[in-house]
Design a protein around this motif. Structure first.
Motif, short mmCIF file in Angstrom:
data_model
loop_
_atom_site.label_atom_id
_atom_site.label_comp_id
_atom_site.label_asym_id
_atom_site.label_seq_id
_atom_site.Cartn_x
_atom_site.Cartn_y
_atom_site.Cartn_z
N TYR A 5 0.86 -1.18 0.00
CA TYR A 5 0.00 0.00 0.00
C TYR A 5 0.90 1.23 0.00
CZ TYR A 5 -3.44 3.48 1.50
OH TYR A 5 -4.24 4.59 1.58
N ASP A 6 0.48 2.26 -0.70
CA ASP A 6 1.27 3.50 -0.79
C ASP A 6 0.92 4.43 0.36
OD1 ASP A 6 2.84 5.61 -1.55
OD2 ASP A 6 1.77 6.04 -3.41
N PHE A 7 1.57 4.23 1.49
CA PHE A 7 1.27 5.02 2.69
C PHE A 7 1.66 6.48 2.54
CE2 PHE A 7 1.57 0.71 4.44
CZ PHE A 7 0.42 0.65 5.19
N ASP A 8 2.81 6.75 1.91
CA ASP A 8 3.30 8.13 1.84
C ASP A 8 2.94 8.86 0.55
OD1 ASP A 8 4.94 6.79 0.10
OD2 ASP A 8 6.81 7.26 1.14
N LYS A 9 2.10 8.20 -0.28
CA LYS A 9 1.57 8.82 -1.50
C LYS A 9 2.67 9.32 -2.45
CE LYS A 9 -2.54 8.28 0.28
NZ LYS A 9 -3.40 7.16 -0.15
N ASP A 10 3.77 8.54 -2.55
CA ASP A 10 4.83 8.92 -3.47
C ASP A 10 4.75 8.15 -4.79
OD1 ASP A 10 5.59 6.38 -2.70
OD2 ASP A 10 7.67 6.91 -2.22
N GLY A 11 3.67 7.38 -4.94
CA GLY A 11 3.48 6.62 -6.16
C GLY A 11 4.10 5.24 -6.14
N ILE A 12 4.79 4.89 -5.06
CA ILE A 12 5.42 3.56 -4.93
C ILE A 12 4.90 2.91 -3.65
CG2 ILE A 12 7.58 2.27 -4.76
CD1 ILE A 12 8.97 4.67 -6.06
N ASP A 13 4.30 1.74 -3.78
CA ASP A 13 3.77 1.04 -2.61
C ASP A 13 4.87 0.61 -1.65
OD1 ASP A 13 1.30 1.29 -3.73
OD2 ASP A 13 0.89 -0.85 -3.89
N GLU A 14 4.60 0.78 -0.36
CA GLU A 14 5.42 0.13 0.66
C GLU A 14 4.93 -1.32 0.78
OE1 GLU A 14 6.33 3.78 0.39
OE2 GLU A 14 4.33 3.53 1.26
N ILE A 15 5.75 -2.19 1.34
CA ILE A 15 5.42 -3.61 1.44
C ILE A 15 5.43 -4.04 2.91
CG2 ILE A 15 6.11 -5.96 0.81
CD1 ILE A 15 7.48 -4.80 -1.66
N VAL A 16 4.39 -4.75 3.31
CA VAL A 16 4.28 -5.30 4.66
C VAL A 16 4.34 -6.82 4.56
CG1 VAL A 16 2.82 -5.58 6.70
CG2 VAL A 16 2.94 -3.36 5.53
N LEU A 31 5.52 -13.90 16.41
CA LEU A 31 5.23 -13.57 15.03
C LEU A 31 5.81 -12.21 14.69
CD1 LEU A 31 1.50 -14.70 14.91
CD2 LEU A 31 3.48 -15.96 14.06
N ASN A 32 6.29 -12.06 13.47
CA ASN A 32 7.01 -10.85 13.09
C ASN A 32 6.33 -10.12 11.93
OD1 ASN A 32 8.95 -13.18 13.91
ND2 ASN A 32 10.10 -11.34 14.39
N ILE A 33 6.52 -8.80 11.93
CA ILE A 33 6.05 -7.96 10.83
C ILE A 33 7.23 -7.10 10.37
CG2 ILE A 33 4.35 -6.27 10.05
CD1 ILE A 33 2.75 -6.94 12.59
N MET A 34 7.38 -6.97 9.07
CA MET A 34 8.43 -6.12 8.51
C MET A 34 7.80 -5.17 7.49
SD MET A 34 11.85 -7.21 6.31
CE MET A 34 12.59 -8.07 7.71
N LEU A 35 8.27 -3.92 7.50
CA LEU A 35 7.83 -2.91 6.55
C LEU A 35 9.00 -2.51 5.67
CD1 LEU A 35 5.77 -0.74 5.52
CD2 LEU A 35 6.63 0.74 7.36
N LEU A 36 8.81 -2.62 4.36
CA LEU A 36 9.86 -2.28 3.40
C LEU A 36 9.45 -1.06 2.59
CD1 LEU A 36 10.64 -5.85 2.01
CD2 LEU A 36 12.01 -4.57 3.65
N LYS A 37 10.43 -0.19 2.32
CA LYS A 37 10.18 1.01 1.52
C LYS A 37 11.26 1.13 0.45
CE LYS A 37 9.81 6.04 1.60
NZ LYS A 37 8.77 5.98 0.55
N GLN A 38 10.84 1.58 -0.72
CA GLN A 38 11.80 1.79 -1.80
C GLN A 38 12.25 3.25 -1.82
OE1 GLN A 38 10.85 2.00 -6.19
NE2 GLN A 38 11.83 -0.02 -6.16
N GLU A 39 13.57 3.44 -1.85
CA GLU A 39 14.16 4.77 -1.93
C GLU A 39 15.33 4.73 -2.89
OE1 GLU A 39 15.19 5.56 2.14
OE2 GLU A 39 13.26 6.49 2.60
#
Length: 270
Positions: free
Chosen positions: A56-67, A79-87
């Protein structure tokens, strides 16, 4: 040759467990290098169409973040959760969280705050008796930050009406009787929303009418009266409290409800 075969099976054993059903968007190739070698992807029970890898694109930069939701092999209670962002055309993990639980009861995106951007909603299934722990995370300053308190529940329903998503939380009180609350974000925290509760109330009443036909127990009258107070149905609440007193049990609990009833009556007279 034997050494090469042995090395192949070692690498296969260490690789994260992955199936196409857990990654319908085809994001696994992106995230696999960021997962621990012993990671096992965990598909949440809800929402029905959710997978272990979501975007989902949380920061509205046109690129989805991944959970990504996963567990480390042989750590069944964590249980683990990881958030990935493209920069700059490169991905990196910007947030991680580990929580106690046997499975993910919920992992998805909902606009809880009503600002037009979805939050990440996650709940860890702790056990049949303890229920689940729910936490809500908002995108802030390039990462996730929890908003509101952690909630414990046994059943949850999302109510999408107007701006923002409300949460109908059923938390076990006694036996198969549940305290039901309908919560909405007020700008600072999740609070009981009487307007939405009054619309949801019929579902609660129908549930307990069925239970009371099966067994006339004081704890059903207690949780029903609690729901009626939250829905602003004071006459019904008064009748339920009176019926609850007739069992001669849990007097302190019914005294608390009667006090709430009197306070709500007094507020209407102001």
């Amino acid at each position: 040759m034997k050494q090469a075969i042995s090395m192949f099976f070692i690498l296969l054993f260490l690789a994260p467990v992955h199936t196409a059903a857990e990654d319908p968007a085809g994001l696994y190739e992106t995230v696999k290098e960021y997962l621990p070698p012993e990671a096992e992807l965990i598909k949440p029970n809800e929402p029905k169409k959710a997978s272990s890898i979501q975007s989902y694109d949380f920061d509205k930069d046109g690129i989805d973040e991944i959970v990504v939701t996963f567990r480390i092999k042989d750590t069944l209670k964590t249980l683990n959760i990881m958030l990935l962002k493209q920069e700059n055309n490169s991905w990196r993990a910007v947030w991680e969280k580990a929580g106690e639980g046997f499975d993910f009861e919920y992992s998805g995106f909902e606009d809880i705050t009503g600002d037009g951007t979805k939050e990440y909603v996650a709940s860890w299934g702790i056990g049949a008796s303890a229920g689940s722990r729910l936490e809500i995370f908002q995108w802030q300053n390039g990462s996730f930050n929890q908003i509101g308190r952690s909630l414990f529940y046994h059943e949850m329903e999302l109510i999408q009406e107007g701006q923002g998503t409300s949460l109908a939380i059923w938390e076990r009180y006694c036996c198969d009787a549940f305290i039901v609350d309908v919560l909405k974000w007020n700008g600072k925290e999740l609070v009981t929303d009487e307007t939405t509760y009054s619309k949801y109330y019929q579902k609660v009443e129908d549930f307990y009418e069925t239970k009371l036909k099966e067994m006339d127990a004081w704890y059903y009258w207690f949780v029903l009266a609690d729901a009626q107070l939250k829905a602003g149905l004071l006459e019904k609440a008064e009748a339920s409290i009176k019926k609850g007193y007739s069992f001669g049990l849990a007097e302190e609990e019914f005294n608390s409800l009667r006090k709430q009833l009197e306070e709500q009556k007094a507020a209407l007279l102001k």
